[in-house]
Design a protein around this motif. Structure first.
Motif, PDB file in Angstrom:
ATOM      1  N   ALA A 193      32.458  49.584   6.034  1.00 55.34           N
ATOM      2  CA  ALA A 193      32.764  48.343   5.317  1.00 55.34           C
ATOM      3  C   ALA A 193      33.455  48.595   3.983  1.00 55.34           C
ATOM      4  O   ALA A 193      34.142  47.718   3.454  1.00 55.34           O
ATOM      5  N   ASP A 208      33.692  38.440   4.718  1.00 52.76           N
ATOM      6  CA  ASP A 208      32.866  39.628   4.902  1.00 52.76           C
ATOM      7  C   ASP A 208      31.981  39.440   6.130  1.00 52.76           C
ATOM      8  O   ASP A 208      30.984  38.730   6.088  1.00 52.76           O
ATOM      9  N   SER A 258      30.623  42.059   7.698  1.00 51.46           N
ATOM     10  CA  SER A 258      29.992  43.370   7.876  1.00 51.46           C
ATOM     11  C   SER A 258      28.545  43.224   8.337  1.00 51.46           C
ATOM     12  O   SER A 258      27.866  42.236   8.042  1.00 51.46           O
ATOM     13  N   VAL A 302      24.821  45.724   9.161  1.00 52.25           N
ATOM     14  CA  VAL A 302      24.152  46.982   8.887  1.00 52.25           C
ATOM     15  C   VAL A 302      23.649  47.573  10.204  1.00 52.25           C
ATOM     16  O   VAL A 302      22.917  46.921  10.955  1.00 52.25           O
ATOM     17  N   ARG A 357      24.104  52.245   7.747  1.00 55.32           N
ATOM     18  CA  ARG A 357      25.496  52.090   7.306  1.00 55.32           C
ATOM     19  C   ARG A 357      25.965  50.650   7.511  1.00 55.32           C
ATOM     20  O   ARG A 357      25.535  49.978   8.446  1.00 55.32           O
ATOM     21  N   ARG A 358      26.869  50.222   6.633  1.00 60.61           N
ATOM     22  CA  ARG A 358      27.484  48.903   6.760  1.00 60.61           C
ATOM     23  C   ARG A 358      28.817  49.057   7.489  1.00 60.61           C
ATOM     24  O   ARG A 358      29.674  49.843   7.096  1.00 60.61           O
ATOM     25  N   TYR A 359      28.972  48.270   8.553  1.00 59.69           N
ATOM     26  CA  TYR A 359      30.185  48.328   9.363  1.00 59.69           C
ATOM     27  C   TYR A 359      30.989  47.058   9.175  1.00 59.69           C
ATOM     28  O   TYR A 359      30.447  45.949   9.183  1.00 59.69           O
TER      29      TYR A 359
END
Length: 204
Positions: free
Chosen positions: A174, A192, A194, A196, A201-203
């Protein structure tokens, strides 16, 4: 019958809701109806300003979050924009320099809350392309712009003959979109989407 404003919103396979302001015997009729022409909402007004206000209320009622976000930007057909999102194959941000041709608020695959943009790419005047905007992060900027290389790449070593570099983050990170948004000018809309992952991790 004169129509002042009209928008069609897709709702599932081959289903849609049409919202319209029309002149009916000197009054402004605002209606929301389904594909079978059943009235879902209907009011008449003497004043066009009041009709427009109710039209916006119906848009708010029936559009999804992303559809409403794009609708409120008032994107102009024939205007140049830069569309940024993470490439589905590689997971890195790409900037598409587009001339907008059409906007439709209809489902794509399993996503009801989707907006489809049809456009021509810079230097690609013969063919039209389209992008489906639903759950992924995306941004639209005014005019044609490029993502600076420094957003994606960092130099490891460099000499007179060769330069070695690597991507700053792993694919679909992200932070790519965040860095790209900061590097661009004149934002029109930034979404946004995105999520988690199980690894924290944020994608994009």
């Amino acid at each position: 019958m004169k129509s002042y404003r009209k928008v069609e919103i897709g709702k599932g396979y081959e289903k849609k809701i049409t919202i319209d302001i029309s002149d009916v015997f000197g009054e402004y009729e605002v209606i929301a109806m389904n594909e079978e022409y059943d009235d879902l909402d209907l009011k008449r007004f003497d004043n066009l300003d009041e009709a427009n206000k109710y039209f916006d209320e119906l848009v708010e009622k029936y559009m999804g979050t992303i559809q409403k976000l794009i609708y409120d930007t008032n994107l102009e057909i024939g205007k140049r924009y830069t569309l940024i999102y993470c490439d589905e194959a590689m997971g890195f941000p790409v900037a598409r320099q587009i001339t907008l041709e059409k906007i439709s608020y209809k489902p794509y695959a399993q996503y009801d809350d989707n907006v489809t943009l049809e456009y021509k790419l810079k230097n690609h005047r013969k063919y039209s392309y389209m992008s489906h905007l639903h759950r992924i992060s995306f941004s639209i900027f005014d005019g044609w712009q490029q993502i600076p290389d420094s957003v994606i790449w960092e130099t490891i070593s460099e000499n007179a003959e060769v330069r070695t570099r690597k991507t700053k983050y792993l694919c679909f990170d992200a932070r790519y979109m965040e860095d790209a948004n900061k590097a661009m000018k004149n934002p029109v809309v930034i979404y946004d989407g995105s999520v988690v992952g199980v690894n924290g991790r944020r994608y994009a």
